[in-house]
Scaffold this motif. Structure first.
Motif, short mmCIF file in Angstrom:
data_model
loop_
_atom_site.label_atom_id
_atom_site.label_comp_id
_atom_site.label_asym_id
_atom_site.label_seq_id
_atom_site.Cartn_x
_atom_site.Cartn_y
_atom_site.Cartn_z
N CYS A 1 17.42 -23.12 36.36
CA CYS A 1 18.88 -23.12 36.60
C CYS A 1 19.51 -22.90 38.13
O CYS A 1 19.64 -23.24 38.95
CB CYS A 1 18.79 -21.25 36.62
N TYR B 1 21.66 -22.49 33.35
CA TYR B 1 20.46 -21.46 32.89
C TYR B 1 20.18 -22.91 31.18
O TYR B 1 20.93 -23.03 30.41
CB TYR B 1 20.40 -20.99 32.36
N SER C 1 23.07 -14.31 33.43
CA SER C 1 21.39 -13.11 34.08
C SER C 1 20.40 -12.85 32.68
O SER C 1 19.37 -13.07 33.07
CB SER C 1 21.96 -12.60 34.83
N LYS D 1 18.53 -15.98 30.88
CA LYS D 1 17.13 -16.31 31.98
C LYS D 1 16.38 -15.21 31.90
O LYS D 1 15.13 -15.53 31.72
CB LYS D 1 17.72 -16.57 33.50
#
Length: 493
Positions: free
Chosen positions: A211, A247, A296, A299
């Motif tokens: 990331c 990502y 987020s 990930k």
């Protein structure tokens, strides 16, 4: 966060404050109440006969256990007719039941709502519980926060072999809810504490293996020619940022860029808003909150696709340095915008972000999200996000993802008929339409100028991102609308 576990034993042995029982309008008796004892069946039939409780969807009735079982309360949860049950109806009923349990001052409860037969029932129940439990109390003194809190929820399951697989559903629900609630927190944070550089700091927290985070400050934006973002942010002492969170897992074959409008406060600029319209404008960065939350969550879930968040963030403020009506801005793409109204700033910052994304990131698809138009609220209200795209496959997949997640969308056209309304006599395009009609669509037409070839969809979350009143598992204030929709969409890519 609430702990959700399984309870595989006899209901009488559950040491909890309440037990939640699913009920259907068309049932003659309730198989789960019979496990508690004949007294509960008799009381249920009396309530149904008197129509004190009819088991309509998202309706509840609290019974005292009268010491017959360990739990002090039994909460009957209406689900409507069995044949009409679907995920969103269950999600809403779970939320209402969870709030009812809170009102009884319960700190724990056992739910049998995961026993109904719909796809992904464990995920749906767990997600609804975690979303319904959300509150934003960050700015309340500890002494002023006397709300009762539920710490433990148990889902009844007497099939031990199925529990490991169902735990995976709970784990996924925890991630999805955590980052939906993260988006809510960002949106609810006041603008004196959340501005472009703070959004950039939030993005930098994601930096790590697989990331990459890049933040372009005002100097970099000037070098790059991102004059649209700079123009909108020029009136504020808090300078704009373009934020990219990439990502990129090994072996990723597909990519999606999520572009978010990040106006951390929108006064309207020189075309200043009336006071009542300005009060909730901390929410004008909801698209940015969704973009950061989706990447987020991707990930955290170990999604196999590449997911990129691109956030164009600025404060739109009036000052001697603010951009003006009649200004002409040369954007990152090279196209020029005539400014007709400084309060149509979201589309202006997105013009740079979309063109930058297509040219530099080159994703397979682009989806942007923005609290873009009040016209979308007039058209669709507070229940549905406006969807605009010329790509039928994306439209179908987003609509299906919306139905599965309950984060629904409704498609509006981007027909050629609307294009003339955004023409400028002296620039390539104007940032407002020649007329007030179809304001949501004409905003989409404007954005379309800045995506050349990449499959693209625009989501107007003006009505769904921030609520005046709570809706079931969606709280008053920031809702995180778009997070669950896009996670479902990514899962289906």
């Amino acid at each position: 966060m609430i702990k959700i576990n399984f309870f595989p034993q006899n209901l009488h042995d559950a040491k909890v404050d309440a037990i939640l029982i699913p009920c259907f309008e068309d049932e003659k008796t309730n198989q789960y109440l019979s496990l508690l004892g004949s007294e509960f069946i008799d009381e249920y039939q009396r309530l149904c006969k008197s129509k004190s409780f009819e088991a309509k969807a998202a309706k509840v009735h609290v019974l005292s256990s009268l010491g017959k079982i360990n739990a002090s309360s039994v909460i009957l949860v209406g689900l409507g007719k069995a044949k009409d049950l679907y995920c969103e109806r269950l999600r809403r009923s779970v939320a209402v039941a969870h709030k009812a349990a809170k009102q009884t001052k319960a700190s724990s409860y056992l739910s049998l709502l995961n026993q109904v037969e719909i796809p992904d029932v464990t995920f749906t129940v767990a997600e609804a519980i975690l979303l319904a439990d959300y509150s934003f109390d960050n700015y309340k003194s500890k002494n002023g926060n006397g709300k009762s809190k539920i710490k433990n929820v148990f889902l009844w399951n007497n099939d031990a072999k199925a529990i490991p697989e169902k735990r995976k559903e709970i784990k996924r629900a925890e991630v999805v809810a955590r980052f939906t609630n993260y988006a809510r927190n960002l949106v609810n944070t006041p603008p004196n504490d959340l501005y472009p550089e703070v959004l950039a700091k939030e993005a930098r927290k994601l930096k790590g293996k697989g990331c990459k985070v890049t933040v372009f400050d005002e100097k970099a934006l000037k070098r790059m020619g991102c004059n649209a973002i700079l123009a909108v942010g020029n009136g504020s002492s808090r300078k704009p940022r373009l934020i990219v969170v990439d990502y990129h897992p090994k072996g990723a074959k597909k990519s999606l860029a999520v572009v978010g409008k990040g106006i951390t406060f929108d006064s309207g600029g020189l075309n200043i808003k009336p006071g009542s319209y300005m009060e909730t404008m901390k929410c004008d960065m909801s698209g940015a909150a969704v973009a950061l939350s989706v990447v987020s969550a991707a990930k955290a879930l170990g999604v196999k696709h590449r997911v990129i968040a691109v956030v164009a963030s600025a404060e739109n403020m009036p000052s001697a340095f603010a951009y003006r009506p009649d200004d002409i801005i040369k954007t990152y793409s090279g196209k020029t915008i005539e400014i007709g109204n400084t309060d149509a700033e979201g589309r202006v910052v997105l013009s740079d972000a979309l063109a930058f994304t297509e040219k530099n990131i080159k994703p397979d698809q682009i989806i942007d999200l923005a609290t873009l138009t009040g016209a979308c609220v007039v058209a669709l209200g507070y229940w549905t996000t406006g969807l605009m795209t010329t790509n039928d496959e994306m439209a179908t997949m987003l609509s299906q993802a919306g139905e599965r997640s309950g984060d629904r969308v409704w498609r509006l056209p981007l027909w050629e008929d609307y294009k003339d309304t955004m023409k400028s006599d002296i620039a390539d395009v104007k940032n407002i339409s020649k007329c007030r009609d179809s304001g949501t669509i004409t905003a989409g037409i404007f954005l379309q100028h800045f995506v050349k070839n990449t499959p693209w969809a625009h989501l107007d979350i003006a009505g769904t991102a921030f609520l005046k009143e709570a809706q079931y598992y969606k709280p008053k204030g920031g809702t995180g609308a778009g997070v669950r929709l896009l996670l479902e969409y990514i899962d289906a890519m």
